[in-house]
Design a protein around this motif. Structure first.
Motif, mmCIF file in Angstrom:
data_model
loop_
_atom_site.group_PDB
_atom_site.id
_atom_site.type_symbol
_atom_site.label_atom_id
_atom_site.label_comp_id
_atom_site.label_asym_id
_atom_site.label_seq_id
_atom_site.Cartn_x
_atom_site.Cartn_y
_atom_site.Cartn_z
ATOM 1 N N ASP A 165 0.841 -1.195 0.000
ATOM 2 C CA ASP A 165 0.000 0.000 0.000
ATOM 3 C C ASP A 165 0.881 1.253 0.000
ATOM 4 O O ASP A 165 2.105 1.170 -0.161
ATOM 5 N N ALA A 166 0.281 2.413 0.206
ATOM 6 C CA ALA A 166 1.007 3.683 0.167
ATOM 7 C C ALA A 166 2.077 3.777 1.253
ATOM 8 O O ALA A 166 3.013 4.560 1.139
ATOM 9 N N ASN A 167 1.951 2.976 2.306
ATOM 10 C CA ASN A 167 2.932 2.970 3.398
ATOM 11 C C ASN A 167 3.909 1.809 3.295
ATOM 12 O O ASN A 167 4.636 1.530 4.249
ATOM 13 N N GLY A 168 3.894 1.121 2.158
ATOM 14 C CA GLY A 168 4.807 0.000 1.954
ATOM 15 C C GLY A 168 4.392 -1.285 2.645
ATOM 16 O O GLY A 168 5.138 -2.256 2.649
ATOM 17 N N ASN A 169 3.195 -1.313 3.229
ATOM 18 C CA ASN A 169 2.733 -2.491 3.973
ATOM 19 C C ASN A 169 2.062 -3.509 3.064
ATOM 20 O O ASN A 169 1.455 -3.152 2.052
ATOM 21 N N PHE A 170 2.143 -4.763 3.452
ATOM 22 C CA PHE A 170 1.435 -5.833 2.758
ATOM 23 C C PHE A 170 0.951 -6.847 3.791
ATOM 24 O O PHE A 170 1.509 -6.970 4.886
ATOM 25 N N ILE A 171 -0.125 -7.541 3.446
ATOM 26 C CA ILE A 171 -0.654 -8.610 4.294
ATOM 27 C C ILE A 171 -1.464 -9.553 3.415
ATOM 28 O O ILE A 171 -2.208 -9.103 2.547
ATOM 29 N N PHE A 172 -1.273 -10.838 3.613
ATOM 30 C CA PHE A 172 -2.074 -11.845 2.915
ATOM 31 C C PHE A 172 -2.030 -13.146 3.697
ATOM 32 O O PHE A 172 -1.218 -13.316 4.597
ATOM 33 N N GLU A 173 -2.950 -14.050 3.371
ATOM 34 C CA GLU A 173 -3.028 -15.349 4.041
ATOM 35 C C GLU A 173 -2.661 -16.454 3.078
ATOM 36 O O GLU A 173 -2.986 -16.393 1.885
ATOM 37 N N LEU A 174 -1.991 -17.449 3.610
ATOM 38 C CA LEU A 174 -1.676 -18.664 2.853
ATOM 39 C C LEU A 174 -2.521 -19.794 3.413
ATOM 40 O O LEU A 174 -2.710 -19.870 4.625
ATOM 41 N N PRO A 175 -3.012 -20.688 2.567
ATOM 42 C CA PRO A 175 -3.679 -21.859 3.115
ATOM 43 C C PRO A 175 -2.646 -22.677 3.889
ATOM 44 O O PRO A 175 -1.508 -22.806 3.473
ATOM 45 N N TYR A 176 -3.037 -23.197 5.026
ATOM 46 C CA TYR A 176 -2.105 -23.928 5.890
ATOM 47 C C TYR A 176 -1.720 -25.283 5.299
ATOM 48 O O TYR A 176 -2.544 -26.027 4.825
ATOM 49 N N SER A 177 -0.452 -25.576 5.340
ATOM 50 C CA SER A 177 0.052 -26.899 4.996
ATOM 51 C C SER A 177 1.471 -27.005 5.538
ATOM 52 O O SER A 177 2.349 -26.256 5.134
ATOM 53 N N GLU A 178 1.673 -27.913 6.492
ATOM 54 C CA GLU A 178 2.990 -28.052 7.111
ATOM 55 C C GLU A 178 4.034 -28.587 6.144
ATOM 56 O O GLU A 178 5.215 -28.432 6.366
#
Length: 146
Positions: free
Chosen positions: A86-99
């Motif tokens: 984003d404009a502040n350089g931040n990112f966030i996302f989810e990954l499906p879990y798998s060990e």
């Protein structure tokens, strides 16, 4: 008293030991600084944390190495997925879990050298927070006329 004679093979072994010790000390210093180097002068640090989700949450910020300013419109990607900052350089996302899965992230932005992280393997309820420092790419853009 005679001086000690060292043959070439012994000298090579001693030199090899000193080089290994030097590399080990440099790696320890890098680890203590909290940042991991990459092949192109960029760096990143990370912290694993617990989440209340079955999915792995990947979050962080992309920053200019020299100025410390956030890099907007950077990209964080792994196979078949890409997320922008984003404009502040931040990112966030989810990954499906798998060990059994392990991922390496590629981070890039226009005008900066891209970089890749090491491979991460997550456990249930584990997430990661990254701080990524990208180096400005001052190499000339090459135009190819065909």
């Amino acid at each position: 008293m005679e001086g000690v004679r060292i043959n070439q093979k012994s000298l090579n072994i001693i030199l090899y030991i000193f080089i290994c010790l030097g590399v080990g000390l440099i790696n320890e210093w890098i680890q203590q600084s909290g940042f991991h180097p990459t092949y192109n002068q960029g760096r990143y640090s990370y912290e694993l944390n617990q989440t209340n989700s079955e999915k792995t949450v990947v979050q962080g910020q992309v920053i200019d190495l020299k100025s410390g300013q956030a890099i907007q419109l950077g990209f964080v990607s792994f196979p078949c997925n890409q997320f922008s900052t984003d404009a502040n350089g931040n990112f966030i996302f989810e990954l499906p879990y798998s060990e059994t899965d392990s991922i390496s992230l590629e981070i890039r932005a226009l005008g900066y050298r891209s970089m890749e992280t090491k491979y991460f393997r997550f456990k249930t309820g584990e997430g990661i927070t990254l701080k990524v420092l990208l180096e400005e790419d001052n190499r000339p853009i090459i135009h190819c006329d065909m």
